[in-house]
Motif scaffolding. Structure first.
Motif, PDB file in Angstrom:
ATOM      1  N   ALA A  80       0.792  -1.240   0.000  1.00 53.68           N
ATOM      2  CA  ALA A  80       0.000   0.000   0.000  1.00 53.68           C
ATOM      3  C   ALA A  80       0.825   1.292   0.000  1.00 53.68           C
ATOM      4  O   ALA A  80       0.578   2.167  -0.825  1.00 53.68           O
ATOM      5  CB  ALA A  80      -0.985  -0.007   1.158  1.00 53.68           C
ATOM      6  N   PRO A  81       1.777   1.459   0.902  1.00 56.49           N
ATOM      7  CA  PRO A  81       2.483   2.748   0.943  1.00 56.49           C
ATOM      8  C   PRO A  81       3.597   2.869  -0.090  1.00 56.49           C
ATOM      9  O   PRO A  81       4.129   1.854  -0.572  1.00 56.49           O
ATOM     10  CB  PRO A  81       3.071   2.782   2.358  1.00 56.49           C
ATOM     11  N   SER A  82       3.922   4.107  -0.403  1.00 59.27           N
ATOM     12  CA  SER A  82       5.102   4.359  -1.227  1.00 59.27           C
ATOM     13  C   SER A  82       6.328   4.330  -0.328  1.00 59.27           C
ATOM     14  O   SER A  82       6.223   4.565   0.880  1.00 59.27           O
ATOM     15  CB  SER A  82       4.993   5.710  -1.931  1.00 59.27           C
ATOM     16  N   ILE A  83       7.462   4.041  -0.910  1.00 57.19           N
ATOM     17  CA  ILE A  83       8.735   4.091  -0.198  1.00 57.19           C
ATOM     18  C   ILE A  83       9.661   4.940  -1.047  1.00 57.19           C
ATOM     19  O   ILE A  83       9.946   4.590  -2.195  1.00 57.19           O
ATOM     20  CB  ILE A  83       9.324   2.684   0.035  1.00 57.19           C
ATOM     21  N   SER A  84      10.083   6.059  -0.526  1.00 60.13           N
ATOM     22  CA  SER A  84      10.883   6.991  -1.321  1.00 60.13           C
ATOM     23  C   SER A  84      12.363   6.641  -1.340  1.00 60.13           C
ATOM     24  O   SER A  84      13.085   7.052  -2.237  1.00 60.13           O
ATOM     25  CB  SER A  84      10.685   8.429  -0.821  1.00 60.13           C
ATOM     26  N   SER A  85      12.815   5.867  -0.368  1.00 54.82           N
ATOM     27  CA  SER A  85      14.230   5.505  -0.333  1.00 54.82           C
ATOM     28  C   SER A  85      14.507   4.337  -1.272  1.00 54.82           C
ATOM     29  O   SER A  85      13.614   3.572  -1.627  1.00 54.82           O
ATOM     30  CB  SER A  85      14.656   5.145   1.093  1.00 54.82           C
ATOM     31  N   SER A  86      15.750   4.214  -1.658  1.00 53.64           N
ATOM     32  CA  SER A  86      16.177   3.125  -2.522  1.00 53.64           C
ATOM     33  C   SER A  86      16.033   1.797  -1.796  1.00 53.64           C
ATOM     34  O   SER A  86      16.292   1.692  -0.600  1.00 53.64           O
ATOM     35  CB  SER A  86      17.639   3.350  -2.918  1.00 53.64           C
ATOM     36  N   ILE A  87      15.616   0.793  -2.536  1.00 56.77           N
ATOM     37  CA  ILE A  87      15.489  -0.570  -2.041  1.00 56.77           C
ATOM     38  C   ILE A  87      16.297  -1.433  -3.003  1.00 56.77           C
ATOM     39  O   ILE A  87      16.259  -1.194  -4.214  1.00 56.77           O
ATOM     40  CB  ILE A  87      14.011  -1.027  -2.078  1.00 56.77           C
TER      41      ILE A  87
END
Length: 83
Positions: free
Chosen positions: A13-20
């Motif tokens: 559901a949520p966005s993740i702005s950091s690199s994965i």
């Protein structure tokens, strides 16, 4: 509240702005993380590669409701309201 095994809503559901790892530009809201297994478990849960934002998330009945479907809906709503 403990996370429900096999839920994975917080990995969708949520966005993740950091690199994965495998997602160098992060993860858009509503998209499965590349590390979410078919059984909806995080494949890098114990890894130092796991993003800090993921490790900081704490399941809560107000965010996760009573089921995976509730969690997807509630976390998705929160994502849209705070974007």
């Amino acid at each position: 509240m403990d996370c429900r095994p096999g839920c994975g809503a917080c990995c969708v559901a949520p966005s993740i702005s950091s690199s994965i790892p495998g997602m160098p530009h992060g993860k858009p809201a509503g998209e499965r993380c590349v590390h979410l297994t078919e059984s909806n478990l995080c494949a890098i849960f114990e890894s130092p590669l796991r993003p800090q934002v993921c490790g900081a998330f704490r399941a809560d009945i107000d965010l996760c409701g009573g089921s995976r479907e509730d969690a997807i809906r509630m976390l998705g709503w929160l994502e849209r309201e705070t974007a």
